[in-house]
Design a protein around this motif. Structure first.
Motif: not given
Length: 372
Positions: A110-128
């Motif tokens: 998860p450390n290679v995520q860009q711009v921001t990181t996920y912290h919830s189900v919704g943000s996980f889906i958005w990053q996905f």
């Protein structure tokens, strides 16, 4: 007797294979350079890395160009009625690997995520779905849009094929339209006030549509283009050297420390560079295809697994970095060479290995179901 500069229609490999192979091989170096640059090497090393980064900054255009070229060659003259079959084929070839590798990055690295990181189900889906799960997955978000829009490119191929006036019209409109897009992007995003708010425009298909359209046109008129490129090969070489000087000057004009963010695709110099590199690859590739070179099966094999290897490359780079690559900090060129070669080997080995493993599992499942 075969006419001069006629490209064989039944060759083992095509131009799209050459472009995908070259793009995949080069893009892995981009990943390595970005990671090594984060260790803050000396200014002289940064300048050398900047030149090298500019030289491989053609990968996304070449990938899109190659995908549309090969897809048009294999599907022409399909119509919208073939769309469900097209989606079914691409689902297993492109979408499924993308889904699995995106999960791997988000859950394992998860450390290679860009711009921001996920912290919830919704943000996980958005990053996905937005391509921020890893540094290179923005490309997948953009490229898959071309797969979904393939019927539009089928219509384009049918409209321009054997109609040179239509092809010239499309070429002119594409150049003018893309120039307007580059101006808009420069004024509002790169050097404008919307750098943070509109960054997702770089993964909208329109940012690379010129390469998709030109890929279709190239398939339709490849014999003519092969002859033109061969005759103008020395001029193309000189133009390429001039544009390399231009892109290098632009990158270094921002001073040091060197930032690869100052070398985006969306500027006239980079667009010209990508088109010139594609032309050089076409000259070499078409020459070898016409000669039925022994390397054609190798090129086709590498192109077959290029997309899946591309998906895997940052994963294996992270593994190598943790297993010893990071310990070489202070020896940046050794880091670059070692990590790059091993990443390339592991990426293609895993792409092929996972393919064989999954094919075996499916075969056994099918055999079991049939037996019952």
């Amino acid at each position: 007797m075969q006419r001069p500069f006629t490209i064989p229609k039944n060759s083992v490999a095509d131009l799209g294979d050459y472009l995908k192979m070259c793009a995949c091989t080069a893009v892995m170096l981009q990943s390595v350079l970005a990671l090594v640059l984060s260790t803050q090497p000396s200014t002289a090393t940064q300048l050398g890395m900047g030149v090298l980064y500019d030289l491989v900054k053609f990968t996304a255009p070449a990938f899109i160009f190659g995908i549309l070229y090969t897809s048009t060659r294999l599907s022409y003259p399909q119509t919208v009625s073939h769309y469900p079959q097209h989606l079914h084929q691409q689902w297993s070839a492109l979408f499924v690997p993308t889904i699995w590798w995106t999960f791997a990055y988000l859950l394992i690295f998860p450390n290679v995520q860009q711009v921001t990181t996920y912290h919830s189900v919704g943000s996980f889906i958005w990053q996905f779905i937005n391509g921020n799960a890893a540094p290179h997955l923005w490309y997948n978000t953009m490229m898959l849009q071309f797969i979904l829009l393939m019927p539009c490119f089928w219509l384009l191929a049918r409209w321009v094929n054997h109609q040179p006036s239509h092809a010239w019209l499309v070429t002119g409109l594409t150049i003018v339209g893309y120039a307007a897009w580059l101006w808009f992007y420069d004024a509002n995003v790169w050097h404008g006030a919307q750098t943070q708010n509109w960054y997702l425009l770089d993964r909208l298909f329109i940012s690379f549509v010129i390469y998709g359209i030109f890929g279709v046109l190239t398939w339709c008129y490849q014999d003519v283009l092969a002859r033109w490129l061969h005759r103008g090969r020395w001029l193309i070489g000189l133009a390429l050297l001039a544009v390399i000087g231009w892109t290098t000057q632009q990158l270094f004009s921002h001073g040091t420390p060197v930032s690869f963010a100052n070398a985006p695709y969306y500027q006239p110099s980079m667009t010209l560079y990508a088109l010139l590199i594609i032309s050089v690859i076409a000259i070499i590739g078409w020459h070898q295809i016409r000669q039925q070179s022994r390397v054609l099966p190798v090129v086709h094999w590498l192109a077959t697994y290029a997309y899946r290897a591309y998906l895997a490359n940052v994963f294996w780079l992270q593994v190598l970095w943790r297993l010893g690559g990071q310990s070489l900090t202070g020896h940046p060129w050794l880091q670059i060479i070692g990590c790059y070669v091993l990443t390339w080997l592991l990426a293609f080995a895993s792409a092929y290995g996972f393919h064989v493993a999954w094919s075996t599992v499916k075969q056994r499942l099918f055999t079991t179901q049939t037996a019952h």
